[in-house]
Design a protein around this motif. Structure first.
Motif, PDB file in Angstrom:
ATOM      1  N   GLY A  42       0.803  -1.219   0.000  1.00 30.86           N
ATOM      2  CA  GLY A  42       0.000   0.000   0.000  1.00 30.86           C
ATOM      3  C   GLY A  42       0.834   1.266   0.000  1.00 30.86           C
ATOM      4  O   GLY A  42       0.589   2.189  -0.777  1.00 30.86           O
ATOM      5  N   ASP A  43       1.844   1.341   0.876  1.00 32.31           N
ATOM      6  CA  ASP A  43       2.676   2.542   0.958  1.00 32.31           C
ATOM      7  C   ASP A  43       3.451   2.802  -0.333  1.00 32.31           C
ATOM      8  O   ASP A  43       3.457   3.942  -0.815  1.00 32.31           O
ATOM      9  N   PRO A  44       4.117   1.812  -0.922  1.00 29.06           N
ATOM     10  CA  PRO A  44       4.813   2.078  -2.190  1.00 29.06           C
ATOM     11  C   PRO A  44       3.866   2.534  -3.305  1.00 29.06           C
ATOM     12  O   PRO A  44       4.222   3.385  -4.127  1.00 29.06           O
TER      13      PRO A  44
ATOM     14  N   ASP B  12      -3.548  12.800  -6.049  1.00 28.78           N
ATOM     15  CA  ASP B  12      -3.801  12.943  -4.627  1.00 28.78           C
ATOM     16  C   ASP B  12      -5.095  12.219  -4.288  1.00 28.78           C
ATOM     17  O   ASP B  12      -6.168  12.601  -4.741  1.00 28.78           O
ATOM     18  N   LEU B  13      -4.984  11.174  -3.498  1.00 27.68           N
ATOM     19  CA  LEU B  13      -6.161  10.395  -3.143  1.00 27.68           C
ATOM     20  C   LEU B  13      -6.838  10.911  -1.890  1.00 27.68           C
ATOM     21  O   LEU B  13      -7.864  10.395  -1.478  1.00 27.68           O
ATOM     22  N   GLY B  14      -6.250  11.915  -1.260  1.00 29.90           N
ATOM     23  CA  GLY B  14      -6.827  12.479  -0.053  1.00 29.90           C
ATOM     24  C   GLY B  14      -6.642  11.584   1.153  1.00 29.90           C
ATOM     25  O   GLY B  14      -7.382  11.684   2.121  1.00 29.90           O
TER      26      GLY B  14
ATOM     27  N   LEU C 154       1.864   6.987  -6.649  1.00 35.50           N
ATOM     28  CA  LEU C 154       0.764   7.817  -7.144  1.00 35.50           C
ATOM     29  C   LEU C 154       0.965   9.286  -6.770  1.00 35.50           C
ATOM     30  O   LEU C 154       0.671  10.176  -7.575  1.00 35.50           O
ATOM     31  N   SER C 155       1.474   9.544  -5.568  1.00 31.71           N
ATOM     32  CA  SER C 155       1.703  10.941  -5.193  1.00 31.71           C
ATOM     33  C   SER C 155       2.837  11.542  -6.009  1.00 31.71           C
ATOM     34  O   SER C 155       2.816  12.738  -6.321  1.00 31.71           O
TER      35      SER C 155
END
Length: 74
Positions: free
Chosen positions: A53-55, A66-68, A60-61
């Protein structure tokens, strides 16, 4: 002339003899197999999201998406 037993068994092809029990309905087994496969897929997705999830959020960032989500701040 007598017929061979091989031809007797072939003459009734596609018909069920009265001595054989009727086929059981396997719908319940099929539904259970499908449910087990779906649960396993969901579990694998959650495990993959936990470890990757973090990678994925960092990638994506970096791309400007930006997924918020505030997970990157943790």
């Amino acid at each position: 002339m007598t017929q061979d037993s091989f031809y007797d068994s072939q003459s009734g092809y596609g018909t069920q003899s009265p001595s054989e029990p009727p086929k059981k309905n396997n719908t319940l087994k099929i539904v259970l197999v499908v449910l087990v496969v779906l649960v396993l897929c969901c579990c694998l997705t959650l495990v993959a999201g936990w470890f990757l999830g973090d990678p994925i959020l960092e990638f994506l960032s970096d791309q400007g998406v930006d997924l918020g989500l505030s997970l990157l701040l943790l």
